[in-house]
Design a protein around this motif. Structure first.
Motif, PDB file in Angstrom:
ATOM      1  N   GLN A  82      15.725  75.648  30.890  1.00 47.65           N
ATOM      2  CA  GLN A  82      14.643  74.662  30.890  1.00 47.65           C
ATOM      3  C   GLN A  82      14.899  73.578  29.854  1.00 47.65           C
ATOM      4  O   GLN A  82      13.989  72.838  29.479  1.00 47.65           O
ATOM      5  CB  GLN A  82      13.310  75.369  30.607  1.00 47.65           C
ATOM      6  N   LEU A 106       6.772  73.987  36.195  1.00 46.88           N
ATOM      7  CA  LEU A 106       6.070  75.268  36.159  1.00 46.88           C
ATOM      8  C   LEU A 106       5.879  75.842  37.561  1.00 46.88           C
ATOM      9  O   LEU A 106       5.955  77.063  37.750  1.00 46.88           O
ATOM     10  CB  LEU A 106       4.715  75.095  35.465  1.00 46.88           C
ATOM     11  N   ARG A 108       9.002  77.721  38.547  1.00 45.61           N
ATOM     12  CA  ARG A 108       9.131  78.983  37.812  1.00 45.61           C
ATOM     13  C   ARG A 108       8.140  80.025  38.331  1.00 45.61           C
ATOM     14  O   ARG A 108       8.481  81.206  38.502  1.00 45.61           O
ATOM     15  CB  ARG A 108       8.913  78.748  36.305  1.00 45.61           C
ATOM     16  N   LYS A 109       6.920  79.582  38.584  1.00 43.97           N
ATOM     17  CA  LYS A 109       5.900  80.495  39.089  1.00 43.97           C
ATOM     18  C   LYS A 109       6.239  80.968  40.496  1.00 43.97           C
ATOM     19  O   LYS A 109       6.030  82.151  40.829  1.00 43.97           O
ATOM     20  CB  LYS A 109       4.536  79.802  39.082  1.00 43.97           C
ATOM     21  N   TRP A 162      13.339  77.598  26.665  1.00 46.69           N
ATOM     22  CA  TRP A 162      11.925  77.310  26.880  1.00 46.69           C
ATOM     23  C   TRP A 162      11.336  77.029  25.515  1.00 46.69           C
ATOM     24  O   TRP A 162      11.559  77.784  24.573  1.00 46.69           O
ATOM     25  CB  TRP A 162      11.226  78.505  27.523  1.00 46.69           C
ATOM     26  N   ASP A 164       2.827  79.896  30.985  1.00 45.86           N
ATOM     27  CA  ASP A 164       3.841  78.875  31.242  1.00 45.86           C
ATOM     28  C   ASP A 164       5.111  79.459  31.857  1.00 45.86           C
ATOM     29  O   ASP A 164       6.078  78.728  32.087  1.00 45.86           O
ATOM     30  CB  ASP A 164       4.192  78.148  29.932  1.00 45.86           C
TER      31      ASP A 164
END
Length: 535
Positions: free
Chosen positions: A283, A302, A305-306, A460, A495
């Protein structure tokens, strides 16, 4: 806690690992799925390598087979100021070459851990300054009051200053350089104070060690020679145990537990491990190194990633690959660690349709391509887990090319300074037994100078999270400290800083003639091994 609060621990080796007399000395043969990464005690902060070298190199403070803190190279210690710990060193201890152990070796070793090639900079960051009081007394000064400092001490191995200077190995060598023709002398040679002495080293093939006849302490073992052989293939490793070619192997594939338990002459040792397995994403870079997406980084979103998190069926991984032996988790801190909060340990639900919708909203309705780095000889069923993740992400059109390699190559690629990865699998065991270890090492904004976030391979970075983790290390009020841990954990979860998968099990196999101690942090110490068989 007052400035003079003492953490006086029983002195003397007699209380240290003393036990009843054991049988006549034996040769102990064992196999692990990969080799130790280096003989340099400051070269690779990886549990199998640290554990292996803990039999050769020692620390000021030890943990016993049940992780209880006991004296090591320091007989006793006390906190003289909120940020200062005084250690009274054990006299009469000698390195394997006969050199005496003194305060100079402690000062030297802490400094060496902070050299560019060291992988221990994060652990050594807990020491701001080392002050030699006399030959057998040192003060370790922390950057701020640190309530868990003593728990960190087992991560600070001591080298012989004189030997290091003579052999031009005053700086540590990174894993990437360990196999080079110009490798540091300490990569292939060793000189510690521990109960075993390095006799011969053939990287990737065999390492032989002998019992230290001049060891300062009393230990419960009758082993006078250790022969370690890395065996990558699970089936070959188990077959060697069954044939009696080795006395112990690990890990044992969980799918072989039942068969071994029904086989005479062998036994399976299993218990929960304090190691969390997780996935990480780059990231940091504006464009991924290994992807077909150009000009931007999809992992900065996000929603992406989610989506990847929700596309992973952790129950299927646990049932089919881990045979129900893992503990699925939504946090980085294991249940056994100080600071763990079960109320926060909840995973995002497995939902492919919701994941597809998120990918579309992020602008990737057709997905994208990315390469995934994975070790194939480090964690329990590591490559199989990665293969399952590849298959699951394909359902949301994320096409993953899997690069599975032996851990020597894997760590050399993904770790500092290159961080040469876009997507990876990693495991972490908090060596201090405290939440701060995982939260700081894995997810703080990287700071090379301070050695922070050293295993935050994807970088991150959340400023509030980093502020909280920096603050909790010196917070002595337990209620306030827990609130900091919880707030930082929630920020990380919301996050999707990383994608936690599960806590893996410890899975060892031995001949029934062998007794040993299986520490929950997976550090295998030979000083507890006793072999009960006729010569």
């Amino acid at each position: 806690m007052t400035s003079r609060t003492q953490f006086m621990v029983v002195a003397a080796a007699a209380a240290l690992l003393a036990g009843a007399p054991v049988a006549e000395a034996k040769t102990f043969k064992y196999a692990f799925q990969g080799d130790a990464g280096t003989m340099d005690p400051h070269g690779l902060f990886e549990t199998p390598t640290i554990a292996f070298l803990s039999n050769i190199y020692e620390t000021l403070v030890f943990k016993d087979g049940d992780l209880k803190i006991i004296p090591g190279l320091a007989e006793k210690w006390e906190q003289t100021k909120p940020d200062t710990w005084r250690f009274n060193l054990r006299k009469g201890v000698k390195f394997h070459n006969g050199n005496p152990f003194t305060a100079d070796d402690v000062v030297f070793s802490i400094a060496r851990m902070k050299t560019p090639g060291s992988d221990f900079k994060g652990a050594a960051a807990d020491v701001k300054e080392v002050v030699k009081i006399d030959d057998y007394t040192v003060d370790l000064v922390t950057p701020a009051p640190n309530p868990i400092f003593i728990q960190r001490m087992e991560d600070l191995p001591i080298m012989d200053k004189e030997w290091s200077e003579q052999n031009k190995t005053t700086e540590a060598t990174s894993p990437k350089d360990a196999a080079a023709a110009t490798a540091n002398f300490a990569n292939l040679n060793a000189n510690g104070t521990g109960p075993f002495i390095l006799k011969s080293r053939e990287p990737g093939q065999k390492t032989v060690l002998t019992r230290n006849p001049n060891y300062w302490g009393k230990i419960d073992t009758n082993v006078d020679e250790v022969i370690f052989t890395p065996i990558a293939q699970d089936a070959t490793r188990v077959a060697a145990l069954l044939a009696g070619d080795v006395d112990m192997v690990y890990p044992v594939p969980v799918q072989d537990w039942e068969r071994l338990e029904k086989t005479a002459g062998v036994k399976v040792l299993r218990r929960p491990e304090t190691r969390t397995i997780f996935l990480g994403m780059d990231q940091d870079r504006a464009e991924l190194l290994y992807s077909n997406v150009k000009g931007k980084n999809p992992f900065k979103d996000l929603k992406v990633r989610k989506a990847m998190y929700e596309a992973i069926d952790i129950d299927a991984i646990n049932a089919k690959i881990m045979r129900g032996s893992a503990r699925p988790t939504g946090v980085l801190v294991p249940a056994e660690a100080n600071g763990y909060n079960a109320a926060l340990d909840k995973r995002l639900p497995f939902n492919v349709d919701a994941a597809k919708k998120l990918m579309t909203e992020a602008g990737y309705p057709n997905g994208f391509e990315v390469t995934m780095d994975c070790p194939n000889d480090r964690y329990v069923n590591d490559e199989q887990i990665c293969q399952a993740v590849v298959s699951m992400l394909a359902k949301i059109n994320v096409k993953v090319t899997l690069l599975a390699q032996p851990k020597s190559k894997y760590f050399a690629k993904v770790l500092s300074p290159a961080f040469d990865t876009s997507f990876y699998l990693l495991g972490w065991n908090p060596s201090t037994g405290d939440a701060h270890d995982a939260l700081s090492m894995l997810a703080m904004c990287r700071d090379k100078e301070k050695g922070l976030g050293e295993y935050n391979l994807g970088n991150w970075c959340n400023k509030r999270y980093t502020e909280l983790v920096n603050a909790m290390v010196s917070e002595t009020d337990k209620t306030k400290r827990q609130a900091m841990i919880d707030e930082a954990t929630k920020i990380f979860i919301d996050d999707v800083g990383l994608i936690p998968l599960h806590q893996q099990p410890l899975s060892w196999g031995t001949r029934d003639t062998v007794t040993l101690k299986q520490r929950p942090d997976d550090r295998f110490l030979w000083k507890y091994v006793v072999i009960d068989r006729k010569s």
